[in-house]
Write a protein that holds these residues in place. Structure first.
Motif, PDB file in Angstrom:
ATOM      1  N   ARG A  78     -61.717 -34.885  28.376  1.00 28.79           N
ATOM      2  CA  ARG A  78     -62.869 -35.581  28.503  1.00 28.79           C
ATOM      3  C   ARG A  78     -62.747 -37.283  28.958  1.00 28.79           C
ATOM      4  NH1 ARG A  78     -66.617 -32.550  29.760  1.00 28.79           N
ATOM      5  NH2 ARG A  78     -66.860 -30.733  28.239  1.00 28.79           N
ATOM      6  N   CYS A  79     -63.641 -37.927  29.925  1.00 29.18           N
ATOM      7  CA  CYS A  79     -63.543 -38.919  30.147  1.00 29.18           C
ATOM      8  C   CYS A  79     -63.944 -39.797  29.189  1.00 29.18           C
ATOM      9  CB  CYS A  79     -64.399 -39.328  31.321  1.00 29.18           C
ATOM     10  SG  CYS A  79     -64.908 -41.125  31.660  1.00 29.18           S
ATOM     11  N   ARG A  80     -63.532 -40.783  28.441  1.00 28.91           N
ATOM     12  CA  ARG A  80     -63.880 -41.653  27.248  1.00 28.91           C
ATOM     13  C   ARG A  80     -64.762 -42.608  27.748  1.00 28.91           C
ATOM     14  NH1 ARG A  80     -58.279 -41.279  26.737  1.00 28.91           N
ATOM     15  NH2 ARG A  80     -58.240 -43.201  27.043  1.00 28.91           N
ATOM     16  N   LEU A  81     -65.177 -42.489  28.832  1.00 33.43           N
ATOM     17  CA  LEU A  81     -66.523 -43.630  29.161  1.00 33.43           C
ATOM     18  C   LEU A  81     -67.541 -42.802  29.480  1.00 33.43           C
ATOM     19  CD1 LEU A  81     -65.099 -46.468  31.772  1.00 33.43           C
ATOM     20  CD2 LEU A  81     -65.227 -46.450  29.279  1.00 33.43           C
ATOM     21  N   CYS A  82     -67.515 -41.487  30.272  1.00 32.65           N
ATOM     22  CA  CYS A  82     -68.846 -40.970  30.451  1.00 32.65           C
ATOM     23  C   CYS A  82     -68.776 -39.588  29.874  1.00 32.65           C
ATOM     24  CB  CYS A  82     -69.037 -40.977  32.097  1.00 32.65           C
ATOM     25  SG  CYS A  82     -67.913 -39.593  32.863  1.00 32.65           S
ATOM     26  N   GLY A  83     -68.019 -39.107  29.396  1.00 37.09           N
ATOM     27  CA  GLY A  83     -68.083 -37.654  28.660  1.00 37.09           C
ATOM     28  C   GLY A  83     -67.560 -36.553  29.741  1.00 37.09           C
ATOM     29  N   LYS A 136     -58.019 -38.915  35.908  1.00 40.05           N
ATOM     30  CA  LYS A 136     -58.931 -39.631  36.534  1.00 40.05           C
ATOM     31  C   LYS A 136     -60.444 -38.799  36.614  1.00 40.05           C
ATOM     32  CE  LYS A 136     -59.821 -39.558  41.829  1.00 40.05           C
ATOM     33  NZ  LYS A 136     -61.069 -38.711  41.862  1.00 40.05           N
ATOM     34  N   CYS A 137     -61.388 -39.523  36.501  1.00 44.24           N
ATOM     35  CA  CYS A 137     -62.884 -38.941  36.346  1.00 44.24           C
ATOM     36  C   CYS A 137     -63.493 -39.185  37.467  1.00 44.24           C
ATOM     37  CB  CYS A 137     -63.414 -39.531  35.094  1.00 44.24           C
ATOM     38  SG  CYS A 137     -64.986 -38.805  34.712  1.00 44.24           S
ATOM     39  N   ASP A 138     -64.502 -38.123  38.011  1.00 42.59           N
ATOM     40  CA  ASP A 138     -65.313 -38.382  38.960  1.00 42.59           C
ATOM     41  C   ASP A 138     -66.181 -39.786  38.974  1.00 42.59           C
ATOM     42  OD1 ASP A 138     -64.144 -36.499  40.631  1.00 42.59           O
ATOM     43  OD2 ASP A 138     -65.736 -34.782  39.837  1.00 42.59           O
ATOM     44  N   CYS A 139     -66.426 -39.938  37.940  1.00 43.61           N
ATOM     45  CA  CYS A 139     -67.558 -41.385  37.484  1.00 43.61           C
ATOM     46  C   CYS A 139     -66.684 -42.788  38.220  1.00 43.61           C
ATOM     47  CB  CYS A 139     -67.832 -41.520  36.188  1.00 43.61           C
ATOM     48  SG  CYS A 139     -66.460 -42.226  35.073  1.00 43.61           S
ATOM     49  N   GLY A 140     -65.455 -42.574  38.590  1.00 42.25           N
ATOM     50  CA  GLY A 140     -64.641 -43.826  38.754  1.00 42.25           C
ATOM     51  C   GLY A 140     -63.644 -44.360  37.807  1.00 42.25           C
ATOM     52  N   ASN A 141     -63.784 -43.369  36.482  1.00 39.81           N
ATOM     53  CA  ASN A 141     -62.855 -44.051  35.468  1.00 39.81           C
ATOM     54  C   ASN A 141     -61.391 -43.609  35.813  1.00 39.81           C
ATOM     55  OD1 ASN A 141     -61.732 -45.205  33.019  1.00 39.81           O
ATOM     56  ND2 ASN A 141     -62.474 -43.270  31.916  1.00 39.81           N
ATOM     57  N   PHE A 142     -60.546 -44.361  35.412  1.00 41.04           N
ATOM     58  CA  PHE A 142     -58.898 -43.738  35.316  1.00 41.04           C
ATOM     59  C   PHE A 142     -58.578 -44.194  33.899  1.00 41.04           C
ATOM     60  CE2 PHE A 142     -59.776 -44.546  39.870  1.00 41.04           C
ATOM     61  CZ  PHE A 142     -59.154 -43.520  40.521  1.00 41.04           C
TER      62      PHE A 142
HETATM   63 ZN    ZN Z   1     -66.180 -40.438  33.527  1.00 43.51          ZN
END
Ligand code: ZN
Ligand code: TMP
Length: 415
Positions: free
Chosen positions: A17-22, A57-63
Motif C-alpha cells: 500500500r501507498c502510505r500517502l493515498c492507500g 512506486k504508486c500511480d498517485c505520484g508517490n515513491f
Molecule cells: Zn499513492
C-alpha cells in the motif's frame, strides 16, 4: 530494541500500500540489503544489522520505501549535523526572502521548526522574526543547537507534543518542516501535529529532496532507510489535501541534489495559489507517463557497473582513492557495489561527530578534511556530490592541484 516493519512487497501486490493515498504500489528498484546509512560504526569489524532497501512506486505520484524502520531507532542518536556551507546559507536567504516577499513571514511571526537539527535555518531566520523554536528528536544534535543559542526541545514531534506546544508557546505563524516529512513512515503523524500547532492564517513550509530531480539526475544514492518518501509535487498535494491544507506555492532549488520547498495554508484561509503550480503538476505527469521511472532504474544499473570498473581500473594502476563526504548517500553508493576499505582507504568529512567512526557495512574510516588534505589520495570519490564545487575548491585551495575527483551522478565522470 529494533522494530523493522516488513511491509508487503510486489510478491503480494494486493496488500502493498501507498502510505500517502492507500493505493497499490509496485516495486521499482531493489538495492539489496543494507544497514541504515547513518548508523556509523565505532570499529570496522562491528556487527551491524541490515534491512532490505526497496523503492516502490504508486500511480498517485508517490515513491516510498517498502521496508521502514522505526523513527526512534533511526534518530534517537543521530550523526547528521547540518554542515556549514556557503551554498546552504545562500539557499536559506533565498527561501526566507521568498517567504517574506509573499507574505508568509514578517517581523511579528512566531516560527517553529520540526527536525531543526543544529539550528542553522532558525539561526538565519531569528533576526527577521519575533521568535524561533526548534524541535528535534536527537538529544546530541539538539544540545549543539541549544549551545549555539537556538532554543531546541528534544522531542519526536506528534499530536501530543503539538498540543502541549500550542498551550505553552502559542500557535505558530510559520511551521517549518525541512527534510523531515520524508523521514517518517507515516508523515500524517507529523502533519496532524502541524495542523494542531498552526495559527489559523499560518503558513507551513515543507522542503524535501525532489523525486523528479532524483529520477532525472539518476541519484539512486538518495535512497536509504532514513528517506522513507521521495516526494513529487503530486504526492505533496495529495498529502496536504488529506489534512485540509492547500498547496499555495513552490520553490525549486539545487540543494541536496534538487529540492522542492512547498508552502501550504489551511484550505479555509482563501490564500491565493501560485499560478505555476498547475503547469508544474502537468509537467510532472508527462515525465512520469513517458517512462522516467524505468529510465532511472536502467541508469542506476549502468552507473553502478561503470563506477565499479572505474574504481577497479584506478586501483590496478596503483592509485589510492578516498571518498569525500561521509554522507548517507555515500553509504548507499559504496555498499550497493560492494566497495570496502580495500578499494576506498578513507572518507574525508568535516563533521567532528563522524570522524573516527566508520561507514556502515563497507567499514571505511572517516577522517577530517585536514588529515585527508595532509595525506592526500590520488583520487577522491565525491560521495557528497551535492557540494561538488565547494569541495573541489576546498581541496584545490589546500594545495591539492593534481588530485582527481570521480563524480558518480548524473553520469560517472572524472574531474
Ligand atoms: Zn499513492
Ligand atoms: P549531506 O549531503 O547529507 O548534507 O552531507 C554532506 C556531508 O559532507 C556532511 O557529512 C559534511 C560533509 N562536508 C564536508 O566534509 N565538507 C564541506 O565543506 C561540506 C559542505 C560538507
Amino acid at each position: 530494541m529494533l522494530n523493522v516493519e516488513l511491509l508487503p512487497t510486489i510478491d503480494n501486490p494486493a496488500v502493498a500500500r501507498c502510505r500517502l493515498c492507500g493505493g497499490t504500489t509496485k516495486t521499482l528498484l531493489d538495492l539489496g540489503s543494507m544497514p541504515p546509512a547513518n548508523w556509523l560504526m565505532t570499529s570496522h569489524v562491528q556487527a551491524i544489522r541490515e534491512f532490505p532497501l526497496v523503492l516502490e512506486k504508486c500511480d498517485c505520484g508517490n515513491f516510498q520505501l517498502g521496508y521502514c524502520l522505526d523513527a526512534e531507532d533511526l534518530y534517537t542518536h543521530y550523526n547528521y549535523a547540518t554542515p556549514k556551507s556557503p551554498s546552504l546559507s545562500e539557499h536559506y536567504s533565498r527561501l526566507i526572502g521568498h517567504l517574506e516577499q509573499n507574505g508568509y513571514l514578517n517581523r511579528d511571526s512566531k516560527v517553529i521548526e520540526i527536525g531543526s537539527n543544529v539550528g542553522r535555518f532558525l539561526a538565519a531566520l531569528r533576526p527577521r522574526v519575533r521568535s524561533v523554536l526548534g524541535i528535534d528528536p536527537a538529544k546530541n544534535i539538539a544540545e549543539i543547537a541549544n549551545r549555539n543559542g537556538i532554543r531546541t526541545l528534544v522531542e519526536f514531534f506528534d499530536r501530543g507534543v503539538a498540543r502541549d506546544l500550542a498551550c505553552v508557546e502559542g500557535k505558530a505563524d510559520l511551521v517549518v518542516a525541512r527534510h523531515c516529512l520524508a523521514h517518517n513512515r507515516d508523515p500524517y503523524e507529523i502533519l496532524d501535529g502541524i495542523v494542531d500547532v498552526l495559527a489559523p492564517d499560518g503558513a507551513l513550509l515543507i522542503e524535501n529532496a525532489y523525486a523528479m530531480s532524483t529520477l532525472q539526475k539518476n541519484e539512486f544514492d538518495q535512497i536509504y532507510h532514513e528517506h522513507m518518501f521521495y516526494f513529487t509535487l503530486h504526492a505533496v498535494r495529495t498529502m496536504l489535501e488529506r489534512r485540509g491544507l492547500t498547496l499555495v506555492d513552490v520553490m525549486f532549488s539545487d540543494v541536496h541534489g534538487g529540492s522542492i520547498a512547498c508552502v501550504a495554508k489551511r484550505s479555509t484561509s482563501n490564500a491565493s495559489i501560485a499560478s505555476r503550480i498547475s503547469a508544474e503538476l502537468w509537467h510532472e505527469r508527462e515525465l512520469l507517463d513517458r517512462g522516467l521511472a524505468q529510465r532511472f532504474v536502467d541508469s542506476t544499473a549502468s552507473i553502478q557497473s561503470q563506477l565499479k570498473v572505474t574504481i577497479g581500473n584506478l586501483r590496478d594502476l596503483g592509485n589510492t582513492i578516498y571518498a569525500y563526504g561521509a554522507t548517507a548517500k555515500g553509504a548507499t553508493l559504496m555498499n550497493s557495489i560492494g566497495l570496502t576499505s580495500r578499494d576506498i582507504s578513507y572518507c574525508a568529512d568535516s563533521t567532528p561527530i563522524k570522524q573516527g567512526k566508520f561507514i556502515p557495512k563497507c567499514g571505511i574510516e572517516i577522517v577530517s578534511e585536514e588529515w585527508a588534505f595532509a595525506n592526500p589520495p590520488d583520487v577522491f570519490l565525491l560521495t557528497a556530490w551535492n557540494y561538488k564545487n565547494e569541495l573541489i575548491a576546498k581541496a584545490r585551495a589546500a594545495g591539492l592541484e593534481r588530485v582527481r575527483f570521480i563524480v558518480p551522478v548524473p553520469d560517472v565522470t572524472i574531474v
